[in-house]
Scaffold this motif. Structure first.
Motif, short mmCIF file in Angstrom:
data_model
loop_
_atom_site.label_atom_id
_atom_site.label_comp_id
_atom_site.label_asym_id
_atom_site.label_seq_id
_atom_site.Cartn_x
_atom_site.Cartn_y
_atom_site.Cartn_z
N VAL A 142 0.85 -1.19 0.00
CA VAL A 142 0.00 0.00 0.00
C VAL A 142 0.89 1.24 0.00
O VAL A 142 0.64 2.21 -0.73
CB VAL A 142 -0.95 0.00 1.22
N THR A 143 1.95 1.20 0.77
CA THR A 143 2.87 2.34 0.87
C THR A 143 3.54 2.64 -0.46
O THR A 143 3.71 3.82 -0.83
CB THR A 143 3.94 2.07 1.95
N ASP A 144 3.94 1.58 -1.20
CA ASP A 144 4.67 1.82 -2.46
C ASP A 144 3.75 1.98 -3.68
O ASP A 144 4.23 2.14 -4.80
CB ASP A 144 5.71 0.73 -2.72
N GLY A 145 2.43 1.94 -3.46
CA GLY A 145 1.50 2.20 -4.54
C GLY A 145 1.09 0.99 -5.36
O GLY A 145 0.32 1.11 -6.31
N THR A 146 1.56 -0.19 -4.98
CA THR A 146 1.15 -1.40 -5.70
C THR A 146 -0.34 -1.67 -5.48
O THR A 146 -1.04 -2.11 -6.39
CB THR A 146 1.96 -2.62 -5.22
N VAL A 147 -0.81 -1.41 -4.28
CA VAL A 147 -2.21 -1.67 -3.90
C VAL A 147 -2.82 -0.39 -3.36
O VAL A 147 -2.21 0.30 -2.53
CB VAL A 147 -2.29 -2.78 -2.84
N GLN A 148 -4.05 -0.07 -3.82
CA GLN A 148 -4.74 1.10 -3.30
C GLN A 148 -5.53 0.79 -2.05
O GLN A 148 -5.43 1.50 -1.04
CB GLN A 148 -5.69 1.66 -4.37
N SER A 149 -6.33 -0.27 -2.09
CA SER A 149 -7.14 -0.64 -0.93
C SER A 149 -7.52 -2.11 -1.00
O SER A 149 -7.58 -2.70 -2.08
CB SER A 149 -8.39 0.23 -0.83
N PHE A 150 -7.77 -2.69 0.16
CA PHE A 150 -8.22 -4.08 0.28
C PHE A 150 -9.03 -4.16 1.56
O PHE A 150 -9.21 -3.15 2.26
CB PHE A 150 -7.02 -5.03 0.31
N GLU A 151 -9.53 -5.33 1.90
CA GLU A 151 -10.37 -5.44 3.09
C GLU A 151 -10.14 -6.75 3.83
O GLU A 151 -9.55 -7.68 3.30
CB GLU A 151 -11.85 -5.28 2.74
N LEU A 197 -19.34 -12.43 12.61
CA LEU A 197 -18.43 -11.60 13.40
C LEU A 197 -18.75 -10.11 13.23
O LEU A 197 -18.83 -9.37 14.21
CB LEU A 197 -16.98 -11.87 13.00
N GLY A 198 -18.92 -9.66 11.97
CA GLY A 198 -19.21 -8.24 11.74
C GLY A 198 -18.83 -7.81 10.34
O GLY A 198 -18.45 -8.62 9.50
N LYS A 199 -18.93 -6.52 10.07
CA LYS A 199 -18.64 -5.97 8.75
C LYS A 199 -17.14 -5.99 8.46
O LYS A 199 -16.33 -5.81 9.37
CB LYS A 199 -19.14 -4.52 8.65
N PRO A 200 -16.74 -6.19 7.19
CA PRO A 200 -15.32 -6.12 6.87
C PRO A 200 -14.81 -4.68 6.95
O PRO A 200 -15.57 -3.73 6.81
CB PRO A 200 -15.26 -6.64 5.42
N THR A 201 -13.52 -4.54 7.19
CA THR A 201 -12.87 -3.24 7.26
C THR A 201 -12.05 -3.01 6.00
O THR A 201 -11.33 -3.92 5.55
CB THR A 201 -11.94 -3.15 8.48
N VAL A 202 -12.15 -1.82 5.41
CA VAL A 202 -11.35 -1.47 4.23
C VAL A 202 -10.08 -0.78 4.70
O VAL A 202 -10.12 0.15 5.49
CB VAL A 202 -12.14 -0.55 3.27
N PHE A 203 -8.93 -1.25 4.19
CA PHE A 203 -7.63 -0.69 4.56
C PHE A 203 -7.03 0.04 3.36
O PHE A 203 -7.04 -0.47 2.24
CB PHE A 203 -6.68 -1.80 4.99
N ASP A 204 -6.51 1.23 3.61
CA ASP A 204 -5.80 2.00 2.59
C ASP A 204 -4.74 2.85 3.29
O ASP A 204 -4.48 2.67 4.49
CB ASP A 204 -6.76 2.85 1.74
N LYS A 205 -4.11 3.77 2.57
CA LYS A 205 -3.04 4.58 3.16
C LYS A 205 -3.51 5.39 4.36
O LYS A 205 -2.72 5.69 5.26
CB LYS A 205 -2.46 5.53 2.10
N SER A 206 -4.78 5.74 4.38
CA SER A 206 -5.28 6.62 5.44
C SER A 206 -5.39 5.94 6.80
O SER A 206 -5.38 6.60 7.83
CB SER A 206 -6.65 7.19 5.05
N ASN A 207 -5.51 4.58 6.81
CA ASN A 207 -5.75 3.93 8.11
C ASN A 207 -4.89 2.68 8.38
O ASN A 207 -4.91 2.15 9.49
CB ASN A 207 -7.24 3.53 8.23
N ILE A 208 -4.14 2.21 7.41
CA ILE A 208 -3.45 0.93 7.58
C ILE A 208 -2.44 0.97 8.71
O ILE A 208 -2.17 -0.06 9.34
CB ILE A 208 -2.80 0.49 6.24
#
Length: 365
Positions: free
Chosen positions: A291-300, A349-360
């Motif tokens: 995510v840091t190097d820009g290969t991935v924008q977001s995942f969950e 368990l609950g809703k999935p969480t989306v991870f990106d540069k803002s919160n990872i």
């Protein structure tokens, strides 16, 4: 989502011996994966009833065994560590057993049989195949063992409760939505899955395909579903193969923590970095660098440690008689709060969480 505890290693040795006896017996009987599924269809265990006492005291001194799809998988290391902490905090004994391969269904069967012989109180299992474990699991239940599935389910007649990571529909549809945002609702995409028989993977992919039928995705074409068998090298090679076969590919969805990491590793060192989008299910620790190097924008993903903990609490509640697995029953899962058993004896368990540069950076698992 790693090394196992001393007790886990002792269990592995014990299971290996018992498993050898079990495999010998099944070989004499000519039992195969197909015949396991057929046998379970002929004589399924009784469905859960409402007979339970929510006020029953939580039993201590139980033995709860975790049987992940495969050991030494970072995802299951994290989830089963959560299970271990919950079991021990409840005053019971934790064990772990499992094969090193995510496609060794015969191995999973032998471990279930061995754990049954060891008279554990409950088994929490992530099934490699929806039907292959049924005969063994129902035999365990007839012997008084409570059966919880987590992460990947069996047929509903083969367990007491399924602890689901999140709504299967939420997971399948949101992964398509994440990908569509990243490619501007246009282009060819592929899916990199785990094993072809994995129950959870196939369920999520089914919802992905259904989501893609919506009008807003008319310009997105799913060209292939590839299988990396939750093996890093195989998943890396499958990613390479997808790009060779479809050089105009715009994105890859990988609903498996091993697969998405391997795909990110390939993309990060290739000419496709930043051009082919990648999303799916991964852990923050595995994916942070990409995510840091820009290969991935977001995942969950969900928190796998909490998934394991909920599986443990559910197994203990079953073994204590607080719940039977019938829909509508409620129970307290330690400090995680109160959960209600839903349709098909499933707990979410609950809703999935989306991870990106803002919160990872806020997560460590």
């Amino acid at each position: 989502m790693s090394s196992r505890s001393v007790s886990a290693r002792r269990l592995t040795a014990a299971v290996a011996l018992a498993g050898a006896v079990t495999l010998g017996a099944t070989a004499c009987g000519g039992t195969t994966k197909d015949s396991n599924a057929k046998d379970s269809a002929k004589a399924p265990a009784a469905a859960p009833t409402a007979s339970a006492d929510p006020a029953a005291p939580l039993k201590k001194g139980l033995t709860v065994a975790f049987l992940p799809k495969n050991v030494n998988n970072p995802y299951f290391t994290t989830s089963d560590t959560g299970g271990k902490k919950a079991v021990e905090a409840a005053g019971s004994t934790y064990k772990e057993a499992g094969t090193s391969s995510a496609t060794d269904t015969a191995g999973q069967v032998s471990y279930v049989n061995a754990l049954t012989q060891q008279q554990v109180d409950a088994i929490a299992v992530s099934a490699q195949d929806p039907g292959a474990l049924c005969t063994a699991l129902n035999q365990a239940r007839k012997n008084g063992v409570k059966v919880v599935t987590y992460d990947s389910d069996t047929d509903t007649s083969c367990r007491d409760v399924f602890v689901s990571q999140a709504s299967a529909e939420d997971l399948g549809r949101t992964e398509v939505q994440l990908m569509a945002q990243q490619i501007g609702n246009k282009g060819r995409i592929a899916i990199l899955s785990a094993a072809q028989t994995a129950t959870n993977q196939n369920t999520w992919i089914g919802f992905m395909k259904d989501e893609l039928k919506k009008p807003q995705y008319k310009d997105i074409q799913l060209v292939k579903v590839a299988y990396g068998n939750d093996d890093a090298q195989a998943s890396f090679q499958q990613t390479q193969g997808l790009l060779q076969q479809y050089p105009d590919l715009k994105g890859i969805i990988s609903p498996t923590t091993v697969g998405i990491k391997a795909a990110a590793q390939y993309l990060s060192g290739s000419k496709y970095k930043g051009k082919v989008r990648l999303t799916g299910l991964g852990t923050p620790n595995d994916m942070r660098a990409y995510v840091t190097d820009g290969t991935v924008q977001s995942f969950e993903l969900w928190d796998p440690g909490k998934l394991g903990a909920l599986a443990a609490h559910t197994a203990i509640a079953l073994a204590s008689g607080q719940i039977s697995g019938a829909p509508g029953q409620t129970y307290t899962a330690g400090d995680m709060g109160t959960f209600t058993i839903g349709q098909d004896s499933t707990v979410v368990l609950g809703k999935p969480t989306v991870f990106d540069k803002s919160n990872i950076g806020q997560f460590n698992f």
